[in-house]
Design an enzyme around this catalytic site. Structure first.
Site, PDB file in Angstrom:
ATOM      1  N   CYS A 220      -1.713   0.984  -8.372  1.00  0.00           N
ATOM      2  CA  CYS A 220      -0.600   0.249  -8.962  1.00  0.00           C
ATOM      3  C   CYS A 220       0.090   1.073 -10.048  1.00  0.00           C
ATOM      4  O   CYS A 220      -0.565   1.610 -10.950  1.00  0.00           O
ATOM      5  CB  CYS A 220      -1.114  -1.073  -9.542  1.00  0.00           C
ATOM      6  N   CYS A 223      -0.697  -0.994 -13.554  1.00  0.00           N
ATOM      7  CA  CYS A 223      -2.017  -1.124 -14.181  1.00  0.00           C
ATOM      8  C   CYS A 223      -3.073  -0.200 -13.588  1.00  0.00           C
ATOM      9  O   CYS A 223      -4.230  -0.214 -14.029  1.00  0.00           O
ATOM     10  CB  CYS A 223      -2.491  -2.571 -14.101  1.00  0.00           C
ATOM     11  N   ASP A 370       0.952  27.080  -1.106  1.00  0.00           N
ATOM     12  CA  ASP A 370      -0.406  26.598  -0.864  1.00  0.00           C
ATOM     13  C   ASP A 370      -0.442  25.829   0.451  1.00  0.00           C
ATOM     14  O   ASP A 370       0.199  24.788   0.593  1.00  0.00           O
ATOM     15  CB  ASP A 370      -0.823  25.699  -2.026  1.00  0.00           C
TER      16      ASP A 370
END
Length: 461
Positions: A220, A223, A370
């Site tokens: 999220c 949070c 890379d």
């Protein structure tokens, strides 16, 4: 009687802008003659002569900016064709030169010293990191973001860094309309004053509701708790919600409601309760078409024009592009990161025939130095397909050969081609007529240059 749409008035511009435009136009012509390209260098010349040249050459255009990780070129092509089919006056940077210099070249090439009184559109693909550079000078009518995936980590960093670059650009243009992928969790609740339109899927492709280990934005943005999903489409895209803080997918303005049929050639879908045929295969092209549809609706394009354009959409160069090499039907598919590569492989699974496979891997700057990202691609799916001949080339063929061997493909059948000349001969000698080419960006460009030089492709761009 003079037709108002054909009236012309002369632009008044300063001397720096005048010479910048004239010299850039000459450089563009020379670049096409000498190098069959050169989309960025003319723009560099123009900016050296007048750093504010964009303000002049973008004047009087309604500009639509397409950015995001995957799907920019195809979505740009779709929007351009929809507007063109609707008889709009429209330009685009069809070469895929999406840095500021390439965009400047595009506008100058199409610039006229006489002002057209009809409405003009510019459908512009823009590199994510170049959004702030562009919006420093110009306010687009629409900015659309397709998605955000890990890509060229040595240049962009993680997806949150890419998002921040784009947001920095949008903050400069609060009057621009935003058309955003609502299934992309990073694009919800951006806290921007812009008018925002969201598109996304309202149907599930699979029963799977759990993101894979290699998905890109699993936590999220509010949070940092793991997302839950009512359904997934691919990677981390879908109908997401956070069970901890309540952050969830925004309400969608335009929706893909049903997938009626998928084939290696295209998809039959329902968008906002009307049936459309998308003449490009795979879930990611459904997203591209849905984005183009949403932008066209914001531009008030008639539904009939959108329907016909999506049905007859032609592939952009290197994006499911069909080429004849001898008697072989070759389809080139650009792949540049794990999310896009997985979708390309999923598209191959729609083909039940036995076919040949070419895999090209480069590590130039535009590809990302890379190449460890190939270990995040689900190549294991290829081991269950009916593949007759496996050809590997590019700058890093042995890295790819090891990855395919670990994925379970029969390494005794691998053919490593050190040059495009030998690769082309291998393709011509295939027993079966169908050949898929999965190529990273510069490998795709270089292979197409070779095919153009040999006469297999008439037009490079």
């Amino acid at each position: 009687m003079i037709n108002v749409s054909e009236q012309r008035v002369v632009y008044k511009i300063n001397i720096n802008s005048f010479f910048s435009i004239i010299i850039c136009k000459l450089v563009i012509k020379l670049s096409k003659i000498l190098f069959k390209g050169g989309s960025n260098f003319p723009g560099k010349v123009a900016l050296k002569l007048d750093k504010n040249i964009l303000k002049t050459v973008c004047n009087d255009y309604k500009i639509i900016i397409i950015t995001g990780t995957n799907g920019k070129t195809t979505t740009t092509s779709m929007i351009y064709n929809i507007l063109k089919d609707a008889k709009k006056c429209v330009i685009t940077n069809s070469t895929g030169a999406n840095m500021l210099t390439g965009i400047v070249s595009c506008f100058i090439e199409n610039y006229s010293f006489k002002k057209c009184c009809s409405t003009k559109y510019a459908v512009i693909e823009c590199d994510e990191a170049n959004i702030p550079l562009f919006t420093h000078y110009v306010t687009p009518e629409i900015i659309t973001i397709t998605n955000l995936f890990r890509d060229q980590l040595d240049r962009y960093g993680e997806v949150y860094s890419t998002l921040n670059k784009i947001i920095q650009g949008i903050e400069k243009v609060p009057l621009s309309n935003l058309v955003l992928n609502g299934d992309e969790s990073l694009l919800g609740d951006l806290n921007l004053p812009n008018r925002t339109i969201y598109y996304g899927f309202s149907c599930s492709l699979t029963e799977d509701k759990k993101v894979s280990l290699n998905s890109d934005a699993k936590f999220c943005k509010k949070c940092k708790s793991p997302y839950m999903y009512n359904f997934l489409t691919y990677n981390h895209l879908g109908d997401y919600y956070c069970p901890n803080c309540g952050y969830k997918r925004p309400e969608l303005d335009y929706t893909l409601d049903e997938i009626k049929e998928q084939t290696p050639e295209g998809s039959l879908v329902i968008i906002n309760e009307k049936e459309y045929y998308i003449n490009q295969p795979g879930t990611y092209n459904m997203y591209n078409a849905l984005c183009a549809y949403s932008v066209a609706m914001v531009c008030d394009i008639p539904i009939s024009n959108i329907y016909n354009s999506l049905k007859n959409q032609k592939s952009s160069f290197g994006r499911h592009e069909n080429i004849r090499i001898g008697d072989k039907q070759v389809k080139i598919i650009l792949v540049k990161n794990p999310a896009g590569y997985d979708q390309a492989i999923n598209t191959l699974t729609l083909d039940n025939r036995t076919f040949n496979l070419v895999v090209l891997l480069n590590d130039n700057y535009a590809d990302g130095r890379d190449v460890s990202w190939i270990w995040d691609v689900d190549f294991e799916k290829l081991s269950s397909l009916n593949i007759d001949k496996i050809m590997i080339s590019g700058i890093r063929p042995y890295d790819m050969a090891v990855r395919l061997k670990i994925a379970g493909l029969p390494n005794k059948d691998f053919i490593i081609s050190e040059t495009y000349e030998s690769l082309t001969e291998e393709i011509k000698n295939c027993k079966l007529n169908t050949v898929y080419v999965l190529a990273t960006y510069t490998a795709m460009i270089n292979f197409r240059k070779f095919l153009n030089f040999k006469g297999y492709i008439k037009k490079f761009w």
